[in-house]
Write a protein that holds these residues in place. Structure first.
Motif: not given
Length: 118
Positions: A74-75, A71, A77, A60, A64
């Motif tokens: 998060e997907d 953005d 994770q 993650h 990032s």
């Protein structure tokens, strides 16, 4: 990859320039909507340990740090992508399972390939 260009005269003809060789750039473009600035090399905080040993949180954090990909991190994770899974990802996985557009998927996969090489 085949490159096409239109001549200066708008006569509807398309010329094939597939024999043109682009040198491979060591830099990988940013993920979304950014025009550059530091998007070329792997971030120093992630080159110390083997990516195959990364936790979901480390993946993650890595995603990032990629320009324009905050953005999308998060997907990774939510899908519980750890380092081992990250190294197995293909463009198709990102586009179908994670509903990414082709451009960001290709750019992330290019970064993953750099991880595999380092």
């Amino acid at each position: 990859m085949t490159h096409f260009w239109l001549s200066g005269v708008d006569d509807g003809r398309v010329s094939d320039t597939s024999s043109f060789e682009d040198p491979l750039s060591p830099e990988v473009p940013p993920c979304q909507g950014e025009t550059g600035g530091g998007g070329g090399s792997l971030e120093s905080g992630f080159t110390g340990n083997s990516p195959s040993l990364w936790s979901v949180q480390q993946v993650h954090e890595f995603i990032s740090t990629l320009p324009g990909c905050q953005d999308l991190a998060e997907d990774f994770q939510l899908q519980e992508i750890d380092g081992q899974a990250l190294l197995l990802l293909k463009e198709e996985h990102l586009m179908t399972t994670m509903n990414m557009k082709l451009g960001p998927a290709l750019k992330i996969c290019a970064r993953i390939n750099l991880l595999k090489e380092s």
